[in-house]
Design a protein around this motif. Structure first.
Motif, PDB file in Angstrom:
ATOM      1  N   ILE A 284      44.333  39.350  59.495  1.00 56.77           N
ATOM      2  CA  ILE A 284      43.410  39.158  58.382  1.00 56.77           C
ATOM      3  C   ILE A 284      43.683  40.257  57.371  1.00 56.77           C
ATOM      4  N   VAL A 285      43.840  39.885  56.108  1.00 59.82           N
ATOM      5  CA  VAL A 285      44.081  40.867  55.061  1.00 59.82           C
ATOM      6  C   VAL A 285      43.051  40.675  53.960  1.00 59.82           C
ATOM      7  N   ALA A 286      42.348  41.759  53.647  1.00 57.45           N
ATOM      8  CA  ALA A 286      41.447  41.786  52.498  1.00 57.45           C
ATOM      9  C   ALA A 286      42.160  42.578  51.420  1.00 57.45           C
ATOM     10  N   PHE A 287      42.215  42.014  50.223  1.00 59.10           N
ATOM     11  CA  PHE A 287      42.897  42.723  49.154  1.00 59.10           C
ATOM     12  C   PHE A 287      42.202  42.509  47.825  1.00 59.10           C
ATOM     13  N   SER A 288      42.439  43.462  46.944  1.00 61.89           N
ATOM     14  CA  SER A 288      41.874  43.417  45.602  1.00 61.89           C
ATOM     15  C   SER A 288      42.996  43.713  44.613  1.00 61.89           C
ATOM     16  N   ILE A 289      43.142  42.840  43.645  1.00 60.46           N
ATOM     17  CA  ILE A 289      44.141  43.034  42.596  1.00 60.46           C
ATOM     18  C   ILE A 289      43.398  43.299  41.295  1.00 60.46           C
ATOM     19  N   THR A 290      43.719  44.403  40.657  1.00 63.06           N
ATOM     20  CA  THR A 290      43.068  44.769  39.405  1.00 63.06           C
ATOM     21  C   THR A 290      44.098  44.824  38.292  1.00 63.06           C
ATOM     22  N   PRO A 291      43.939  43.981  37.277  1.00 63.25           N
ATOM     23  CA  PRO A 291      44.828  44.063  36.118  1.00 63.25           C
ATOM     24  C   PRO A 291      44.403  45.244  35.251  1.00 63.25           C
TER      25      PRO A 291
ATOM     26  N   ASN B  83      41.132  31.301  53.501  1.00 57.56           N
ATOM     27  CA  ASN B  83      40.846  32.403  52.577  1.00 57.56           C
ATOM     28  C   ASN B  83      39.406  32.354  52.130  1.00 57.56           C
ATOM     29  N   ARG B  84      38.962  33.479  51.610  1.00 56.61           N
ATOM     30  CA  ARG B  84      37.610  33.618  51.106  1.00 56.61           C
ATOM     31  C   ARG B  84      37.644  34.658  50.000  1.00 56.61           C
ATOM     32  N   THR B  85      36.949  34.411  48.911  1.00 61.45           N
ATOM     33  CA  THR B  85      36.882  35.362  47.807  1.00 61.45           C
ATOM     34  C   THR B  85      35.431  35.724  47.551  1.00 61.45           C
ATOM     35  N   ASP B  86      35.159  37.037  47.396  1.00 63.86           N
ATOM     36  CA  ASP B  86      33.830  37.473  46.995  1.00 63.86           C
ATOM     37  C   ASP B  86      33.971  38.371  45.759  1.00 63.86           C
ATOM     38  N   ALA B  87      32.945  39.067  45.401  1.00 56.44           N
ATOM     39  CA  ALA B  87      32.953  39.854  44.170  1.00 56.44           C
ATOM     40  C   ALA B  87      33.928  41.029  44.200  1.00 56.44           C
ATOM     41  N   MET B  88      34.331  41.456  45.385  1.00 57.70           N
ATOM     42  CA  MET B  88      35.181  42.641  45.493  1.00 57.70           C
ATOM     43  C   MET B  88      36.588  42.373  46.034  1.00 57.70           C
ATOM     44  N   PHE B  89      36.712  41.433  46.975  1.00 57.76           N
ATOM     45  CA  PHE B  89      37.983  41.223  47.667  1.00 57.76           C
ATOM     46  C   PHE B  89      38.263  39.741  47.883  1.00 57.76           C
ATOM     47  N   THR B  90      39.521  39.450  48.067  1.00 57.54           N
ATOM     48  CA  THR B  90      39.950  38.154  48.584  1.00 57.54           C
ATOM     49  C   THR B  90      40.489  38.418  49.978  1.00 57.54           C
ATOM     50  N   THR B  91      40.082  37.596  50.925  1.00 57.90           N
ATOM     51  CA  THR B  91      40.527  37.732  52.305  1.00 57.90           C
ATOM     52  C   THR B  91      41.351  36.501  52.645  1.00 57.90           C
TER      53      THR B  91
END
Length: 96
Positions: A2-9, A34-42
């Motif tokens: 399982i990987v949670a990640f956040s990409i910020t442009p 997959n799942r996306t919330d306000a901070m991360f995509t898992t």
């Protein structure tokens, strides 16, 4: 895995919804859980499935942003499938 990640442009101003949506679209089209919330995509899958998806998501953002920041947290646990769901179900049982 399982990987949670956040990409910020970076360098695109305060409105980052469109560049971030590009990344989320890549993940959703991957077919991996997959799942996306306000901070991360898992995202969940094998190493060789997950990492190319994350790279493609970063590349999609880099097409419209001069700089991209990536934060990544991974749970590598051999033999576990459906970990995203089972972890939440286990937690919910303890909250009852």
């Amino acid at each position: 895995m399982i990987v949670a990640f956040s990409i910020t442009p970076l360098g695109v101003g305060e409105g980052v919804a469109e560049p971030v949506a590009r990344a989320v679209k890549v993940v959703r089209e991957s077919g991996l859980p997959n799942r996306t919330d306000a901070m991360f995509t898992t995202v969940e899958g094998e190493w060789d499935e997950v990492m190319p998806v994350i790279k493609a998501a970063v590349d999609a953002v880099a097409e419209v942003a001069p700089r991209v920041s990536l934060v990544l947290k991974a749970d590598l646990r051999e033999g576990v499938t459906d970990g995203m769901t089972s972890k939440i179900e286990s937690l919910e049982q303890h909250l009852r």
